[in-house]
Design a protein around this motif. Structure first.
Motif, PDB file in Angstrom:
ATOM      1  N   MET A 139       0.838  -1.184   0.000  1.00 26.71           N
ATOM      2  CA  MET A 139       0.000   0.000   0.000  1.00 26.71           C
ATOM      3  C   MET A 139       0.877   1.240   0.000  1.00 26.71           C
ATOM      4  N   ASN A 140       0.604   2.114  -0.921  1.00 25.55           N
ATOM      5  CA  ASN A 140       1.387   3.338  -0.911  1.00 25.55           C
ATOM      6  C   ASN A 140       0.744   4.372   0.016  1.00 25.55           C
ATOM      7  N   THR A 141       1.381   5.498   0.169  1.00 25.24           N
ATOM      8  CA  THR A 141       0.948   6.517   1.124  1.00 25.24           C
ATOM      9  C   THR A 141      -0.433   7.065   0.780  1.00 25.24           C
ATOM     10  N   ILE A 142      -0.695   7.282  -0.459  1.00 28.02           N
ATOM     11  CA  ILE A 142      -1.991   7.824  -0.875  1.00 28.02           C
ATOM     12  C   ILE A 142      -3.099   6.834  -0.549  1.00 28.02           C
ATOM     13  N   GLU A 143      -2.889   5.576  -0.846  1.00 27.49           N
ATOM     14  CA  GLU A 143      -3.893   4.562  -0.532  1.00 27.49           C
ATOM     15  C   GLU A 143      -4.110   4.446   0.976  1.00 27.49           C
ATOM     16  N   LEU A 144      -3.051   4.562   1.752  1.00 23.31           N
ATOM     17  CA  LEU A 144      -3.159   4.506   3.211  1.00 23.31           C
ATOM     18  C   LEU A 144      -3.999   5.671   3.727  1.00 23.31           C
ATOM     19  N   PHE A 145      -3.717   6.872   3.225  1.00 15.92           N
ATOM     20  CA  PHE A 145      -4.504   8.037   3.650  1.00 15.92           C
ATOM     21  C   PHE A 145      -5.966   7.913   3.209  1.00 15.92           C
ATOM     22  N   GLU A 146      -6.169   7.371   2.041  1.00 15.82           N
ATOM     23  CA  GLU A 146      -7.540   7.173   1.558  1.00 15.82           C
ATOM     24  C   GLU A 146      -8.259   6.166   2.454  1.00 15.82           C
ATOM     25  N   PHE A 147      -7.585   5.089   2.812  1.00 14.02           N
ATOM     26  CA  PHE A 147      -8.166   4.096   3.709  1.00 14.02           C
ATOM     27  C   PHE A 147      -8.490   4.721   5.070  1.00 14.02           C
ATOM     28  N   LEU A 148      -7.530   5.483   5.619  1.00 10.80           N
ATOM     29  CA  LEU A 148      -7.752   6.129   6.915  1.00 10.80           C
ATOM     30  C   LEU A 148      -8.913   7.126   6.856  1.00 10.80           C
ATOM     31  N   SER A 149      -9.081   7.824   5.754  1.00 12.77           N
ATOM     32  CA  SER A 149     -10.196   8.768   5.625  1.00 12.77           C
ATOM     33  C   SER A 149     -11.532   8.014   5.625  1.00 12.77           C
ATOM     34  N   TYR A 150     -11.565   6.817   5.040  1.00 16.93           N
ATOM     35  CA  TYR A 150     -12.780   5.999   5.086  1.00 16.93           C
ATOM     36  C   TYR A 150     -13.084   5.553   6.520  1.00 16.93           C
ATOM     37  N   VAL A 151     -12.026   5.172   7.230  1.00 18.21           N
ATOM     38  CA  VAL A 151     -12.195   4.746   8.628  1.00 18.21           C
ATOM     39  C   VAL A 151     -12.767   5.891   9.451  1.00 18.21           C
ATOM     40  N   VAL A 152     -12.205   7.076   9.277  1.00 17.34           N
ATOM     41  CA  VAL A 152     -12.697   8.251  10.019  1.00 17.34           C
ATOM     42  C   VAL A 152     -14.150   8.522   9.649  1.00 17.34           C
TER      43      VAL A 152
END
Length: 159
Positions: free
Chosen positions: A1-14
């Motif tokens: 997972m790259n950084t953008i995908e990680l941030f996108e995943f975290l935004s979904y979690v939030v």
């Protein structure tokens, strides 16, 4: 997972977990604030009633603490003081009615209101109080007037 995908995943979690949690916490805090406000109103009214009772004690010659009402004849000055004290009481009862009473009360709010209604009934049992109610209720809130007159009728019927 790259950084953008990680941030996108975290935004979904939030969005999925954090936002509903924040809304729930906000609603709970609003309810707690409302309950504290209602408790403060009740406490202030209770303090005012305690001050009223001190006034009654300071005017013990008027025999306002007798449950059955006064037995003595009073001077014009005493009659005027009694009427003024009853006026203060009606004002306090009306304020309690306007601030505490609502249709369909439940729980603590109902218990708070029942305490005030008990005070009203206690005074409405007195013939001397009932006799001056029409004068005291002139210009008062119509719903409050109907309510306290109903209580007075019920208490008079019990006698």
């Amino acid at each position: 997972m790259n950084t953008i995908e990680l941030f996108e995943f975290l935004s979904y979690v939030v969005t999925v977990i954090g936002l509903p949690f924040a809304i729930i916490v906000f609603i709970m805090e609003q309810n707690k604030g409302r309950q504290n406000e209602e408790e403060e109103i009740f406490q202030r009214l209770s303090d005012e009633y305690r001050e009223f009772l001190k006034l009654v004690l300071d005017n013990s010659d008027l025999q306002l603490l007798r449950r059955e009402g006064a037995k003595a004849e009073f001077s014009e000055e005493q009659k005027e003081r009694r009427l003024a004290i009853f006026g203060i009481l009606i004002s306090l009862f009306e304020r309690a009615y306007l601030l505490v009473y609502e249709d369909n009360l439940a729980g603590k709010a109902l218990r708070r209101w029942k305490a005030w209604e008990d005070y009203m009934r206690e005074w409405a049992r007195r013939a001397d109080f009932r006799d001056v109610l029409p004068v005291l209720l002139e210009g008062e809130d119509e719903e409050f007037t109907r309510h306290i007159l109903k209580l007075a009728e019920e208490e008079m019927a019990r006698r």
